[in-house]
Write an enzyme that holds these catalytic residues in place. Structure first.
Site, mmCIF file in Angstrom:
data_model
loop_
_atom_site.group_PDB
_atom_site.id
_atom_site.type_symbol
_atom_site.label_atom_id
_atom_site.label_comp_id
_atom_site.label_asym_id
_atom_site.label_seq_id
_atom_site.Cartn_x
_atom_site.Cartn_y
_atom_site.Cartn_z
ATOM 1 N N ARG A 190 0.893 -1.263 -0.101
ATOM 2 C CA ARG A 190 -0.112 0.075 -0.126
ATOM 3 C C ARG A 190 0.947 1.178 -0.104
ATOM 4 O O ARG A 190 2.218 1.176 0.221
ATOM 5 C CB ARG A 190 -0.927 -0.029 1.234
ATOM 6 C CG ARG A 190 0.068 0.022 2.504
ATOM 7 C CD ARG A 190 -0.965 0.539 3.719
ATOM 8 N NE ARG A 190 -0.172 0.409 5.062
ATOM 9 C CZ ARG A 190 0.467 1.139 5.568
ATOM 10 N NH1 ARG A 190 1.118 2.235 4.806
ATOM 11 N NH2 ARG A 190 1.350 0.954 6.441
ATOM 12 N N GLN A 220 3.627 5.284 5.011
ATOM 13 C CA GLN A 220 4.574 4.935 5.788
ATOM 14 C C GLN A 220 4.259 3.707 6.761
ATOM 15 O O GLN A 220 3.720 2.693 6.204
ATOM 16 C CB GLN A 220 5.075 6.097 6.629
ATOM 17 C CG GLN A 220 5.698 7.203 5.524
ATOM 18 C CD GLN A 220 6.989 7.003 5.439
ATOM 19 O OE1 GLN A 220 7.760 6.183 6.008
ATOM 20 N NE2 GLN A 220 7.436 7.389 4.047
ATOM 21 N N THR A 235 2.340 2.201 10.187
ATOM 22 C CA THR A 235 1.016 2.234 10.858
ATOM 23 C C THR A 235 1.014 0.983 11.719
ATOM 24 O O THR A 235 1.744 -0.257 11.623
ATOM 25 C CB THR A 235 -0.242 2.394 10.480
ATOM 26 O OG1 THR A 235 -1.289 2.829 11.474
ATOM 27 C CG2 THR A 235 -0.701 1.350 9.759
ATOM 28 N N ALA A 248 -6.784 5.829 9.880
ATOM 29 C CA ALA A 248 -5.755 5.886 8.892
ATOM 30 C C ALA A 248 -5.974 5.220 7.773
ATOM 31 O O ALA A 248 -6.918 4.251 7.714
ATOM 32 C CB ALA A 248 -4.377 5.203 9.401
ATOM 33 N N GLY A 272 -5.051 3.700 3.567
ATOM 34 C CA GLY A 272 -3.913 3.216 2.591
ATOM 35 C C GLY A 272 -4.447 2.646 1.578
ATOM 36 O O GLY A 272 -5.223 1.598 1.966
ATOM 37 N N LEU A 306 -9.137 1.215 5.224
ATOM 38 C CA LEU A 306 -8.947 2.134 6.416
ATOM 39 C C LEU A 306 -8.983 1.332 7.530
ATOM 40 O O LEU A 306 -9.492 0.226 7.794
ATOM 41 C CB LEU A 306 -10.041 2.989 6.083
ATOM 42 C CG LEU A 306 -11.645 2.813 6.792
ATOM 43 C CD1 LEU A 306 -11.930 2.596 8.034
ATOM 44 C CD2 LEU A 306 -12.558 3.551 6.008
ATOM 45 N N CYS A 352 2.321 6.966 10.555
ATOM 46 C CA CYS A 352 2.118 7.427 9.370
ATOM 47 C C CYS A 352 3.596 8.063 8.835
ATOM 48 O O CYS A 352 3.221 8.942 7.800
ATOM 49 C CB CYS A 352 0.858 8.166 9.179
ATOM 50 S SG CYS A 352 -0.582 7.004 9.578
#
Length: 230
Positions: free
Chosen positions: A98, A101, A103, A165, A167, A179, A196
């Site tokens: 994805r 950064q 998570t 969050a 991606g 999500l 992130c």
């Protein structure tokens, strides 16, 4: 349904011919199949998303997968070493396909994976991201909580703390990943990373916002927002 396609059950991928019984689903009055995976390991779920997307045809129905994961960090395609865990806490790190950064996922956080044909829906990636954010923003508004999205840092925020969050990965016009929404979880693993990719970013959850709801109830409400909004 494509011949030989594998779907995911709580115990791992299952043959397509067994998917109907191995994956109970709730059919809503919407163009989605909703699959509830319970608590499932991250990597086989991710691989199942890849396989589903690779096997899609032009008329494959879109799906939303609802799941929780055991503790795991996931590092996106643009992941940088400086954002990785600063302490050894025994939580695995998985590099995935994805965007974004690093998570954290863990019990008490609900994830909705969006396996959609964006071209068929006439959606671009940015528009899809906004729809995901808006579903969470509308859900929080139902609890009288004001939340916003940020153009510079996708996700949903309450008073500068991130509660959801996002991606996505797009292949041949179809997306997967989705999500994550923090409901009632241990947030301490976020403290070991730059969530992130943002040093010092605060993270919050429904419980800390004064929302006393079971994750299952929140998940049902979020699914309703998504199926109405996408």
């Amino acid at each position: 349904m494509a011949e030989g396609r594998a779907f995911l059950s709580n115990s791992g991928p299952v043959p397509a011919e067994k998917a109907r019984t191995a994956l109970p689903f709730t059919a809503h009055c919407s163009p989605f199949t909703i699959r509830r995976l319970g608590i499932a390991e991250y990597e086989p779920t991710w691989r199942a998303m890849q396989n589903f997307t690779a096997a899609r045809s032009a008329d494959t129905p879109d799906e939303l997968w609802l799941v929780e994961h055991p503790p795991v960090y996931t590092l996106g395609l643009n992941g940088k070493a400086q954002h990785l865990p600063r302490t050894a806490n025994g939580i695995p790190v998985i590099k995935v396909d994805r965007g974004g950064q690093i998570t954290y996922h863990g019990p008490g956080q609900i994830l909705v994976y969006t396996l959609l044909d964006l071209r068929r829906r006439g959606l671009g990636v940015r528009e899809m991201v906004r729809k995901l954010e808006n579903a969470v923003i509308e859900l929080l508004a139902d609890y009288d909580i004001e939340a916003i999205g940020r153009a510079d840092a996708p996700g949903v925020y309450v008073a500068d703390a991130k509660v959801a969050a996002l991606g996505l990965r797009v292949r041949n016009g179809c997306c997967f990943h989705g999500l994550s929404l923090n409901v009632d979880m241990d947030l301490s693993p976020f403290h070991a990373i730059d969530p992130c990719g943002y040093p010092g970013l605060q993270v919050t959850q429904f419980r800390d916002l004064g929302i006393d709801e079971q994750a299952e109830t929140v998940a049902d409400k979020l699914l309703a927002k998504l199926t109405n909004g996408i």
